[in-house]
Scaffold this motif. Structure first.
Motif, PDB file in Angstrom:
ATOM      1  N   GLN A 237       0.825  -1.209   0.000  1.00 54.79           N
ATOM      2  CA  GLN A 237       0.000   0.000   0.000  1.00 54.79           C
ATOM      3  C   GLN A 237       0.856   1.255   0.000  1.00 54.79           C
ATOM      4  O   GLN A 237       0.479   2.275  -0.578  1.00 54.79           O
ATOM      5  CB  GLN A 237      -0.893   0.024   1.236  1.00 54.79           C
ATOM      6  CG  GLN A 237      -1.920  -1.089   1.295  1.00 54.79           C
ATOM      7  CD  GLN A 237      -2.657  -1.084   2.614  1.00 54.79           C
ATOM      8  OE1 GLN A 237      -2.046  -0.981   3.678  1.00 54.79           O
ATOM      9  NE2 GLN A 237      -3.971  -1.196   2.556  1.00 54.79           N
ATOM     10  N   VAL A 238       1.994   1.181   0.691  1.00 50.23           N
ATOM     11  CA  VAL A 238       2.888   2.337   0.834  1.00 50.23           C
ATOM     12  C   VAL A 238       4.324   1.878   0.629  1.00 50.23           C
ATOM     13  O   VAL A 238       4.694   0.791   1.061  1.00 50.23           O
ATOM     14  CB  VAL A 238       2.757   2.955   2.253  1.00 50.23           C
ATOM     15  CG1 VAL A 238       3.808   4.028   2.487  1.00 50.23           C
ATOM     16  CG2 VAL A 238       1.369   3.528   2.473  1.00 50.23           C
ATOM     17  N   LEU A 239       5.108   2.710  -0.048  1.00 45.39           N
ATOM     18  CA  LEU A 239       6.545   2.473  -0.166  1.00 45.39           C
ATOM     19  C   LEU A 239       7.273   3.562   0.627  1.00 45.39           C
ATOM     20  O   LEU A 239       6.843   4.722   0.634  1.00 45.39           O
ATOM     21  CB  LEU A 239       6.975   2.536  -1.636  1.00 45.39           C
ATOM     22  CG  LEU A 239       6.244   1.568  -2.578  1.00 45.39           C
ATOM     23  CD1 LEU A 239       6.627   1.840  -4.028  1.00 45.39           C
ATOM     24  CD2 LEU A 239       6.542   0.122  -2.203  1.00 45.39           C
TER      25      LEU A 239
ATOM     26  N   ILE B  16       3.212   6.324  -2.771  1.00 41.78           N
ATOM     27  CA  ILE B  16       2.495   5.238  -3.436  1.00 41.78           C
ATOM     28  C   ILE B  16       3.194   4.985  -4.762  1.00 41.78           C
ATOM     29  O   ILE B  16       3.541   5.936  -5.472  1.00 41.78           O
ATOM     30  CB  ILE B  16       1.019   5.619  -3.663  1.00 41.78           C
ATOM     31  CG1 ILE B  16       0.377   5.991  -2.326  1.00 41.78           C
ATOM     32  CG2 ILE B  16       0.258   4.462  -4.309  1.00 41.78           C
ATOM     33  CD1 ILE B  16      -1.087   6.395  -2.442  1.00 41.78           C
ATOM     34  N   GLY B  17       3.430   3.717  -5.085  1.00 43.69           N
ATOM     35  CA  GLY B  17       4.132   3.420  -6.324  1.00 43.69           C
ATOM     36  C   GLY B  17       3.870   2.019  -6.827  1.00 43.69           C
ATOM     37  O   GLY B  17       3.264   1.193  -6.139  1.00 43.69           O
ATOM     38  N   GLN B  18       4.327   1.776  -8.025  1.00 41.98           N
ATOM     39  CA  GLN B  18       4.148   0.475  -8.686  1.00 41.98           C
ATOM     40  C   GLN B  18       5.301   0.222  -9.650  1.00 41.98           C
ATOM     41  O   GLN B  18       5.818   1.145 -10.270  1.00 41.98           O
ATOM     42  CB  GLN B  18       2.882   0.474  -9.544  1.00 41.98           C
ATOM     43  CG  GLN B  18       1.565   0.093  -8.928  1.00 41.98           C
ATOM     44  CD  GLN B  18       1.475  -1.243  -8.251  1.00 41.98           C
ATOM     45  OE1 GLN B  18       1.157  -2.253  -8.859  1.00 41.98           O
ATOM     46  NE2 GLN B  18       1.728  -1.255  -6.952  1.00 41.98           N
ATOM     47  N   MET B  19       5.649  -1.042  -9.799  1.00 42.73           N
ATOM     48  CA  MET B  19       6.579  -1.461 -10.833  1.00 42.73           C
ATOM     49  C   MET B  19       5.787  -1.651 -12.131  1.00 42.73           C
ATOM     50  O   MET B  19       4.683  -2.218 -12.114  1.00 42.73           O
ATOM     51  CB  MET B  19       7.238  -2.802 -10.484  1.00 42.73           C
ATOM     52  CG  MET B  19       7.864  -2.914  -9.110  1.00 42.73           C
ATOM     53  SD  MET B  19       9.314  -1.883  -8.771  1.00 42.73           S
ATOM     54  CE  MET B  19      10.376  -2.240 -10.159  1.00 42.73           C
ATOM     55  N   GLY B  20       6.373  -1.210 -13.234  1.00 39.53           N
ATOM     56  CA  GLY B  20       5.711  -1.398 -14.512  1.00 39.53           C
ATOM     57  C   GLY B  20       6.647  -1.023 -15.642  1.00 39.53           C
ATOM     58  O   GLY B  20       7.761  -0.530 -15.411  1.00 39.53           O
ATOM     59  N   SER B  21       6.201  -1.264 -16.875  1.00 38.62           N
ATOM     60  CA  SER B  21       7.006  -0.894 -18.028  1.00 38.62           C
ATOM     61  C   SER B  21       6.124  -0.172 -19.039  1.00 38.62           C
ATOM     62  O   SER B  21       5.188  -0.756 -19.592  1.00 38.62           O
ATOM     63  CB  SER B  21       7.629  -2.137 -18.672  1.00 38.62           C
ATOM     64  OG  SER B  21       8.283  -1.763 -19.873  1.00 38.62           O
TER      65      SER B  21
ATOM     66  N   THR C 119      10.002  -1.618   1.333  1.00 38.63           N
ATOM     67  CA  THR C 119       8.686  -1.986   1.837  1.00 38.63           C
ATOM     68  C   THR C 119       8.804  -3.280   2.617  1.00 38.63           C
ATOM     69  O   THR C 119       9.666  -4.120   2.316  1.00 38.63           O
ATOM     70  CB  THR C 119       7.663  -2.128   0.692  1.00 38.63           C
ATOM     71  OG1 THR C 119       6.395  -2.477   1.254  1.00 38.63           O
ATOM     72  CG2 THR C 119       8.074  -3.209  -0.306  1.00 38.63           C
ATOM     73  N   SER C 120       7.985  -3.433   3.632  1.00 40.19           N
ATOM     74  CA  SER C 120       7.995  -4.633   4.470  1.00 40.19           C
ATOM     75  C   SER C 120       6.563  -4.999   4.810  1.00 40.19           C
ATOM     76  O   SER C 120       5.788  -4.128   5.200  1.00 40.19           O
ATOM     77  CB  SER C 120       8.742  -4.382   5.785  1.00 40.19           C
ATOM     78  OG  SER C 120       9.989  -3.790   5.549  1.00 40.19           O
TER      79      SER C 120
ATOM     80  N   VAL D 273      -1.675   2.528   7.184  1.00 37.31           N
ATOM     81  CA  VAL D 273      -2.838   2.879   6.369  1.00 37.31           C
ATOM     82  C   VAL D 273      -4.093   2.448   7.119  1.00 37.31           C
ATOM     83  O   VAL D 273      -4.200   1.302   7.560  1.00 37.31           O
ATOM     84  CB  VAL D 273      -2.767   2.190   4.992  1.00 37.31           C
ATOM     85  CG1 VAL D 273      -4.039   2.449   4.200  1.00 37.31           C
ATOM     86  CG2 VAL D 273      -1.548   2.681   4.219  1.00 37.31           C
ATOM     87  N   ASP D 274      -5.037   3.368   7.276  1.00 37.03           N
ATOM     88  CA  ASP D 274      -6.278   3.083   7.997  1.00 37.03           C
ATOM     89  C   ASP D 274      -7.484   2.968   7.071  1.00 37.03           C
ATOM     90  O   ASP D 274      -8.560   2.551   7.513  1.00 37.03           O
ATOM     91  CB  ASP D 274      -6.549   4.185   9.039  1.00 37.03           C
ATOM     92  CG  ASP D 274      -5.462   4.230  10.109  1.00 37.03           C
ATOM     93  OD1 ASP D 274      -5.011   3.156  10.536  1.00 37.03           O
ATOM     94  OD2 ASP D 274      -5.067   5.346  10.498  1.00 37.03           O
TER      95      ASP D 274
END
Lengths: 261, 261
Positions: free
Chosen positions: A37-39, A58-63, A105-106, B108-109
């Motif tokens: 949800q959060v980085l 907030i982030g995502q891996m993508g191409s 992230t964990s 995150v809530d």
């Protein structure tokens, strides 16, 4: 069958403690990032400040170049932010390859309770990436990344809200694209483990409960805004909640050794 | 009534975006840290490496000097780690005030669903602390911190496991004590909000559901190790799970605006 791509091991990302838990596989690492949800993103504010700092993003891996790339192929990390935030200003004005950052992230999947505090642990999945961040200037790529990131927060939300963004919204939003230099993941699952000095001590094994308490992100019943006019909660929301709760719980319970019981 | 202690505002910790969500109150900030399962700790590995890095660590705010200090009084942050890990070696050999680090956590809530992606958000509680880390060398303080940290993972676990640690356990564990220089927190709660251009657009308000999906850390049924000999799950574990699930859920639902319905 098939190849498995791995991040190169550099001094900065090689895991030295509990090496058997380490992974360098792109697929494993990217999956953990994309389910977060959060980085937490770290950068150095400048030479006058001794402290690195961390922003939750907030982030995502993508191409963008190869949108059909699967999770275990080379991907960039796209991070969402506000136009005038410090990290964006630093990335906008930095020279060379980009702003050097670290993304972490964990996710905790369980509390591992062993005989003695020293052997206590979490079941977890964690990732650390290092890379160079630059602002996305191609408007098409920016829009693509905004949709990617919105849908990562709640599946299919983009098309179920008012889109496309207008010009004010496009200009107030900045997307950072991170070219990943190295990465590593660490995964711990299974039940508790203890040393023989404790497992062979009857007084200890008779008095201390050992095992795992699974924990996961649980989504509750949506609570409508008082101004909401859509009476029935749409399917993209109810499906997301049902799927996430089922998957999250199964993952945590399986990691706890539930399958072994 | 009473005083409220705040962290000083420096350039490095002053919140400029969504200022109304910022807090500098020690009580609010320390509470968020102490309810976090994992803290993300950033440091610079050395002059040859351009990237700051991040370690996930377990930690707690507390005061060894004044153990009865309450959550809104000045506290140090104690972090738990392994004796030969990189951050411990850097802290062991650094000069001056200690190793400059940043500690961050975010919870995150809820997922805040508004009319347009641009107004989407999370309900969240996040904290960033900057400070100087040094190894705890006083054995009494180290043992006190180990108990503090173990009990933060699961209430009263220390006394319900095999203690005290033996000399090998004491020497393989290192505790970092962080003297906090500045800190800030950010809290977002409540329902969704949108701009007038969308709230006054009937086509939009009739088609897009708005509100919040609450989310919280849910603890499941403990899964015993196959070697566990304590047949009944002890009260300190069942109480912890019941309390956490109740509190976590209530917090997420209240943040979502449940009370307003």
């Amino acid at each position: 069958m098939g190849r498995t791509l791995s991040y190169p091991k550099r001094a900065s990302n090689t895991v030295n403690r509990y090496k058997h838990r380490a992974t360098y596989d792109l697929g494993a690492i990217h999956s953990i990032v994309n389910s977060s949800q959060v980085l937490h993103v770290s950068f150095n504010p400048g030479p006058e400040d001794p402290f690195p700092t961390i922003l939750p993003m907030i982030g995502q891996m993508g191409s963008f170049e190869f949108p059909s790339a699967s999770i275990d192929e080379p991907l960039e990390c796209y991070l969402h932010g506000y136009v005038s935030s410090r990290i964006m200003n630093l990335a906008r004005h930095c020279e060379g390859d980009g702003l050097p950052i670290c993304i972490a992230t964990s996710k905790v999947d369980g509390i591992v309770l062993s005989l003695t505090p020293n052997s206590h642990s979490y079941n977890y999945r964690s990732v650390v990436l290092h890379g160079y961040a630059n602002l996305v200037t191609n408007e098409e790529e920016k829009l693509w990344a905004m949709k990617l990131i919105t849908n990562s927060v709640l599946t299919d939300r983009w098309d179920n809200s008012r889109v496309p963004p207008d010009s004010a919204e496009m200009s107030s939003t900045v997307i950072l694209k991170v070219t990943v230099v190295d990465g590593s993941g660490k995964i711990r699952d299974g039940s508790s483990s203890d040393e023989r000095k404790d497992t062979e001590n009857d007084d200890v094994t008779r008095s201390v409960w050992t095992g795992v308490v699974p924990v996961w992100e649980q989504y509750g019943t949506p609570i409508a805004n008082s101004t909401n006019r859509v009476t029935e909660i749409p399917d993209h929301i109810t499906s997301f909640i049902a799927n996430q709760n089922k998957e999250n719980r199964a993952l945590a319970e399986n990691a706890s050794g539930a399958k072994l019981q």
